[in-house]
Design a protein around this motif. Structure first.
Motif, mmCIF file in Angstrom:
data_model
loop_
_atom_site.group_PDB
_atom_site.id
_atom_site.type_symbol
_atom_site.label_atom_id
_atom_site.label_comp_id
_atom_site.label_asym_id
_atom_site.label_seq_id
_atom_site.Cartn_x
_atom_site.Cartn_y
_atom_site.Cartn_z
ATOM 1 N N ALA A 26 0.856 -1.190 0.000
ATOM 2 C CA ALA A 26 0.000 0.000 0.000
ATOM 3 C C ALA A 26 0.893 1.243 0.000
ATOM 4 O O ALA A 26 1.728 1.396 0.886
ATOM 5 N N PRO A 27 0.720 2.148 -0.982
ATOM 6 C CA PRO A 27 1.616 3.294 -1.092
ATOM 7 C C PRO A 27 1.325 4.438 -0.115
ATOM 8 O O PRO A 27 2.183 5.283 0.120
ATOM 9 N N PHE A 87 3.033 9.551 0.095
ATOM 10 C CA PHE A 87 4.192 8.774 -0.342
ATOM 11 C C PHE A 87 5.455 9.113 0.450
ATOM 12 O O PHE A 87 6.237 8.235 0.790
ATOM 13 N N SER A 88 5.661 10.390 0.760
ATOM 14 C CA SER A 88 6.903 10.797 1.426
ATOM 15 C C SER A 88 6.757 10.951 2.946
ATOM 16 O O SER A 88 7.723 11.290 3.625
ATOM 17 N N GLU A 118 7.193 2.080 8.339
ATOM 18 C CA GLU A 118 8.495 1.572 8.766
ATOM 19 C C GLU A 118 9.092 0.756 7.637
ATOM 20 O O GLU A 118 8.421 -0.124 7.090
ATOM 21 N N ASN A 119 10.337 1.062 7.293
ATOM 22 C CA ASN A 119 11.038 0.347 6.224
ATOM 23 C C ASN A 119 10.218 0.296 4.934
ATOM 24 O O ASN A 119 10.145 -0.743 4.267
ATOM 25 N N GLY A 120 9.566 1.415 4.617
ATOM 26 C CA GLY A 120 8.813 1.511 3.373
ATOM 27 C C GLY A 120 7.449 0.857 3.387
ATOM 28 O O GLY A 120 6.787 0.786 2.354
#
Length: 161
Positions: A26-27, A87-88, A118-120
């Protein structure tokens, strides 16, 4: 083409199904929220548990999560607001209402949910239920009035007990 339970016009496989199935992450926080709702509707309990930020196994009651998922008919998701969670970002908040029917009663789960990345990967961190006021649709029955059930007894000796 099966529509996604989250309310998107996309097919389930092209929307939340890709996150639940593991082919994509999920973005955004909102995308995770939508996919978690879809996981409840599709009874994908592992996804619900795996997208929670764990503080310990005792924080997640698998049996009650599964019961709620399987014993409810999921009627729709409404996203009311989002704050951050893009996203950021590394954290975000999503306020939503999830409508469902359980045991013949329609319910609304209104929550403000917090997410962290966490971790993307986005995770559900915690949520706060938004209380709702029950509005009476009929006049209040006085304790000495006839009971509205039709028994002929005073309300205080009948249904008020």
């Amino acid at each position: 083409m099966k529509k996604c339970p989250c309310g998107s016009e996309l097919a389930y496989a092209k929307c939340c199904g890709q996150y639940i199935g593991g082919s994509a992450k999920a973005p955004t926080a909102e995308a995770l929220m939508r996919s978690r709702y879809s996981a409840y509707a599709e009874h994908e309990i592992d996804y619900i548990i795996n997208t929670c930020l764990r503080r310990g196994e005792e924080d997640i009651d698998r049996k009650s999560t599964q019961d709620w998922s399987e014993k409810s008919s999921w009627l729709g998701l409404t996203i009311l607001s989002t704050e951050k969670g893009g996203f950021s970002d590394n954290e975000g908040t999503v306020e939503f209402k999830a409508e469902y029917e359980k045991d013949g009663l329609k319910e609304v789960h209104h929550e403000t949910a917090m997410f962290v990345k966490e971790n993307g990967q986005w995770y559900y961190d915690k949520g706060h239920l938004v209380p709702h006021t029950i509005v009476r649709t009929s006049p209040k029955v006085g304790r000495n009035e006839s009971c509205p059930c039709g028994s002929g007894k005073k309300y205080k000796h009948c249904c008020s007990r």
